[in-house]
Write a protein that holds these residues in place. Sequence first.
Motif, PDB file in Angstrom:
ATOM      1  N   ASN A  23       0.970  -1.342  -0.090  1.00  0.00           N
ATOM      2  CA  ASN A  23       0.083   0.026   0.009  1.00  0.00           C
ATOM      3  C   ASN A  23       0.608   1.656  -0.154  1.00  0.00           C
ATOM      4  O   ASN A  23       0.536   2.103   0.524  1.00  0.00           O
ATOM      5  N   MET A  24       1.675   1.572  -0.635  1.00  0.00           N
ATOM      6  CA  MET A  24       3.143   2.160  -0.359  1.00  0.00           C
ATOM      7  C   MET A  24       2.697   3.218  -1.243  1.00  0.00           C
ATOM      8  O   MET A  24       2.308   3.163  -2.602  1.00  0.00           O
ATOM      9  N   SER A  25       2.497   4.565  -0.351  1.00  0.00           N
ATOM     10  CA  SER A  25       1.942   5.223  -1.770  1.00  0.00           C
ATOM     11  C   SER A  25       2.703   6.424  -1.863  1.00  0.00           C
ATOM     12  O   SER A  25       2.553   8.040  -2.553  1.00  0.00           O
ATOM     13  N   ASP A  26       3.998   7.260  -1.274  1.00  0.00           N
ATOM     14  CA  ASP A  26       5.179   6.721  -1.105  1.00  0.00           C
ATOM     15  C   ASP A  26       5.374   7.571  -3.116  1.00  0.00           C
ATOM     16  O   ASP A  26       5.829   6.540  -3.561  1.00  0.00           O
ATOM     17  N   PRO A  27       5.072   7.988  -3.197  1.00  0.00           N
ATOM     18  CA  PRO A  27       5.829   8.871  -5.527  1.00  0.00           C
ATOM     19  C   PRO A  27       7.397   8.579  -5.626  1.00  0.00           C
ATOM     20  O   PRO A  27       7.369   7.776  -6.519  1.00  0.00           O
ATOM     21  N   LYS A  28       8.341   8.961  -4.573  1.00  0.00           N
ATOM     22  CA  LYS A  28       9.544   8.552  -4.798  1.00  0.00           C
ATOM     23  C   LYS A  28       9.878   6.506  -5.110  1.00  0.00           C
ATOM     24  O   LYS A  28       9.807   6.519  -5.925  1.00  0.00           O
ATOM     25  N   GLU A  29       9.031   6.012  -4.057  1.00  0.00           N
ATOM     26  CA  GLU A  29       8.943   4.651  -3.841  1.00  0.00           C
ATOM     27  C   GLU A  29       8.177   3.910  -5.290  1.00  0.00           C
ATOM     28  O   GLU A  29       9.386   3.156  -5.770  1.00  0.00           O
ATOM     29  N   ARG A  30       7.551   4.874  -5.156  1.00  0.00           N
ATOM     30  CA  ARG A  30       6.668   4.156  -7.171  1.00  0.00           C
ATOM     31  C   ARG A  30       7.192   4.866  -7.561  1.00  0.00           C
ATOM     32  O   ARG A  30       7.526   3.292  -8.729  1.00  0.00           O
ATOM     33  N   PHE A  31       7.839   5.746  -8.124  1.00  0.00           N
ATOM     34  CA  PHE A  31       8.497   6.153  -9.589  1.00  0.00           C
ATOM     35  C   PHE A  31       9.588   5.342  -9.417  1.00  0.00           C
ATOM     36  O   PHE A  31      10.034   4.414 -10.817  1.00  0.00           O
ATOM     37  N   PHE A  32      10.481   4.132  -8.383  1.00  0.00           N
ATOM     38  CA  PHE A  32      11.527   3.577  -8.628  1.00  0.00           C
ATOM     39  C   PHE A  32      11.899   1.881  -9.248  1.00  0.00           C
ATOM     40  O   PHE A  32      11.799   1.682  -9.598  1.00  0.00           O
ATOM     41  N   ARG A  33      10.128   1.789  -8.488  1.00  0.00           N
ATOM     42  CA  ARG A  33       9.861   1.012  -9.229  1.00  0.00           C
ATOM     43  C   ARG A  33       9.446   0.232 -10.291  1.00  0.00           C
ATOM     44  O   ARG A  33       9.337  -0.004 -11.161  1.00  0.00           O
ATOM     45  N   TYR A  34       8.723   1.961 -10.723  1.00  0.00           N
ATOM     46  CA  TYR A  34       8.174   1.892 -12.359  1.00  0.00           C
ATOM     47  C   TYR A  34       9.855   1.582 -13.493  1.00  0.00           C
ATOM     48  O   TYR A  34       9.228   1.015 -13.976  1.00  0.00           O
ATOM     49  N   PHE A  35      10.224   2.873 -12.392  1.00  0.00           N
ATOM     50  CA  PHE A  35      11.004   2.681 -13.806  1.00  0.00           C
ATOM     51  C   PHE A  35      12.426   1.538 -13.545  1.00  0.00           C
ATOM     52  O   PHE A  35      12.575   1.042 -14.379  1.00  0.00           O
ATOM     53  N   GLN A  36      12.113   0.618 -12.861  1.00  0.00           N
ATOM     54  CA  GLN A  36      12.960  -0.928 -12.290  1.00  0.00           C
ATOM     55  C   GLN A  36      12.184  -1.581 -13.712  1.00  0.00           C
ATOM     56  O   GLN A  36      12.797  -2.388 -14.657  1.00  0.00           O
ATOM     57  N   CYS A  62      11.635  -2.312 -34.487  1.00  0.00           N
ATOM     58  CA  CYS A  62      12.225  -2.926 -33.342  1.00  0.00           C
ATOM     59  C   CYS A  62      13.263  -1.483 -32.125  1.00  0.00           C
ATOM     60  O   CYS A  62      12.237  -1.342 -30.773  1.00  0.00           O
ATOM     61  N   ILE A  63      13.963  -1.406 -33.055  1.00  0.00           N
ATOM     62  CA  ILE A  63      14.965  -0.206 -32.565  1.00  0.00           C
ATOM     63  C   ILE A  63      13.664   0.875 -32.165  1.00  0.00           C
ATOM     64  O   ILE A  63      14.592   1.164 -31.292  1.00  0.00           O
ATOM     65  N   ASP A  64      12.962   1.369 -33.811  1.00  0.00           N
ATOM     66  CA  ASP A  64      12.612   3.005 -33.016  1.00  0.00           C
ATOM     67  C   ASP A  64      11.364   2.324 -31.866  1.00  0.00           C
ATOM     68  O   ASP A  64      11.456   3.506 -31.148  1.00  0.00           O
ATOM     69  N   THR A  65      11.185   1.554 -31.466  1.00  0.00           N
ATOM     70  CA  THR A  65      10.695   1.224 -30.843  1.00  0.00           C
ATOM     71  C   THR A  65      11.230   1.596 -29.088  1.00  0.00           C
ATOM     72  O   THR A  65      10.488   1.251 -28.114  1.00  0.00           O
ATOM     73  N   ILE A  66      12.079   0.940 -29.127  1.00  0.00           N
ATOM     74  CA  ILE A  66      13.275   0.846 -28.033  1.00  0.00           C
ATOM     75  C   ILE A  66      13.743   2.250 -28.170  1.00  0.00           C
ATOM     76  O   ILE A  66      13.782   3.229 -26.563  1.00  0.00           O
ATOM     77  N   LEU A  67      13.832   3.620 -28.988  1.00  0.00           N
ATOM     78  CA  LEU A  67      14.412   4.691 -29.017  1.00  0.00           C
ATOM     79  C   LEU A  67      13.173   5.255 -28.310  1.00  0.00           C
ATOM     80  O   LEU A  67      13.102   6.416 -27.326  1.00  0.00           O
ATOM     81  N   ALA A  68      11.764   4.739 -29.021  1.00  0.00           N
ATOM     82  CA  ALA A  68      10.500   5.383 -28.144  1.00  0.00           C
ATOM     83  C   ALA A  68      10.381   5.331 -27.079  1.00  0.00           C
ATOM     84  O   ALA A  68      10.129   6.518 -26.034  1.00  0.00           O
ATOM     85  N   GLY A  69      10.795   4.300 -26.160  1.00  0.00           N
ATOM     86  CA  GLY A  69      10.867   4.029 -24.734  1.00  0.00           C
ATOM     87  C   GLY A  69      11.251   4.644 -24.513  1.00  0.00           C
ATOM     88  O   GLY A  69      11.497   4.973 -23.096  1.00  0.00           O
ATOM     89  N   ILE A  70      13.167   4.542 -24.488  1.00  0.00           N
ATOM     90  CA  ILE A  70      14.304   5.352 -23.778  1.00  0.00           C
ATOM     91  C   ILE A  70      13.570   6.414 -24.560  1.00  0.00           C
ATOM     92  O   ILE A  70      13.941   7.675 -22.959  1.00  0.00           O
ATOM     93  N   SER A  71      13.161   7.487 -24.245  1.00  0.00           N
ATOM     94  CA  SER A  71      12.971   9.052 -24.950  1.00  0.00           C
ATOM     95  C   SER A  71      11.761   9.402 -23.651  1.00  0.00           C
ATOM     96  O   SER A  71      11.517  10.339 -22.921  1.00  0.00           O
ATOM     97  N   ARG A  72      10.801   8.956 -23.751  1.00  0.00           N
ATOM     98  CA  ARG A  72      10.069   8.907 -23.391  1.00  0.00           C
ATOM     99  C   ARG A  72      10.349   8.363 -21.580  1.00  0.00           C
ATOM    100  O   ARG A  72       9.882   9.702 -20.744  1.00  0.00           O
ATOM    101  N   LEU A  73      11.005   7.527 -21.087  1.00  0.00           N
ATOM    102  CA  LEU A  73      11.495   7.705 -19.827  1.00  0.00           C
ATOM    103  C   LEU A  73      12.311   8.559 -19.257  1.00  0.00           C
ATOM    104  O   LEU A  73      12.253   8.650 -18.039  1.00  0.00           O
TER     105      LEU A  73
END
Length: 376
Positions: A23-36, A62-73
């Motif tokens: 039930n962790m609501s800390d946004p830093k922790e949530r982003f950390f797990r999302y980023f991983q 697939c390379i285009d998709t990866i580039l877009a994913g890195i950019s989004r992140l």
Amino acid sequence: METQLFIPFSPNPGLGGRMADPNMSDPKERFFRYFQTEITVIQGQIDDLATMSLVGGERQDCIDTILAGISRLSNEVMDAGDYIPAYDQRTYSQAIKALTEKLNETTAKFTSKSRFQFKSKSSKPTSGTEPQADLRVRTVSGNIKSKQSPVLDAVKRDAISSQVSAKDYNGELEQQSGVRKPSFSNAKSIAIYGHSGLHIMLPSTASRATSSGSLANLERCVVDMTIPTSTGAPFAGLALKNINKSLIIAGQVAGPVHMTNLENSVVVVAARQVRIHECRNVDVYLHCTSHPIIEDCSGMRFAPLPELYAGQLETPGKDQWNQVDDFKWLKSEPSPNWNILPEEKRIPADIWKNSVCGSPSLSTDDILRRVGVLGS
């Protein structure tokens, strides 16, 4: 041997190495797990490049998709600056830089194996045999000494090029009547957003635009994308975001599907990976060759792909549609946030065939009522 990236810290030192409370609501922790999670997905895509064929542009898609994913992140790290300390932001940026370097190294190996190269007649011969990296692969961090442009520049360049050469297919949807069938014939990707009460069915002419797909900000809509992904190539990746009271028949996806903030809707999709975030009361008819993952969700129900769409399936691998992992439920008993949709409550085959596929006598709301999205 595959190398794994990791984030060498937890933004909440008070955890003492323990797993986060569900039930962790800390946004830093949530982003950390999302980023991983996102880093792991992109790493898997990079590792899969070696198994993809050059024929038909599969590897480049697939390379285009990866580039877009890195950019989004990278953008999401910047957007999170309001609640993430500067030190943590630097650590995230270093991880993105390492991920980009891994992509550069991987694509450089492909280039070095190429038997044919184009050479300019006017260029001077150079010493050494170091292969040139793919010009479409860019680095992310501004601290990198390379003179290459950032990934974001490459994505923006593609977007500008697309705007110049292609029509505004999304904007034209409001001007049409009946079942909308945008051709997307001159587009590289599908982007449908900002609509209410529309029935959209993509024709076979959209099969060239499946390098990526994005549906966002839709309400009381029916969107069917099965034809281009079954007659052409599957989407390399697909994102569904901010969708309410809608039916989405997404077709086939060769890579990941990301669903974020969907409510009271039905989704039909065949994919390699499925990540579901912050969704409520959504029925997912699914074929997935890995464990579907949910996080911060409730009222999720899963069922196998309807036979009408399963017959068109070309996705290899064992179907794991019912092997759902809830990242926010760490107890031994089953998660209360999802369950199997009982057979008697699944949409009947005749509804899929005779109503969903576009009966001219049915309105969008009629179809949504028949599939149970809207009340009778």
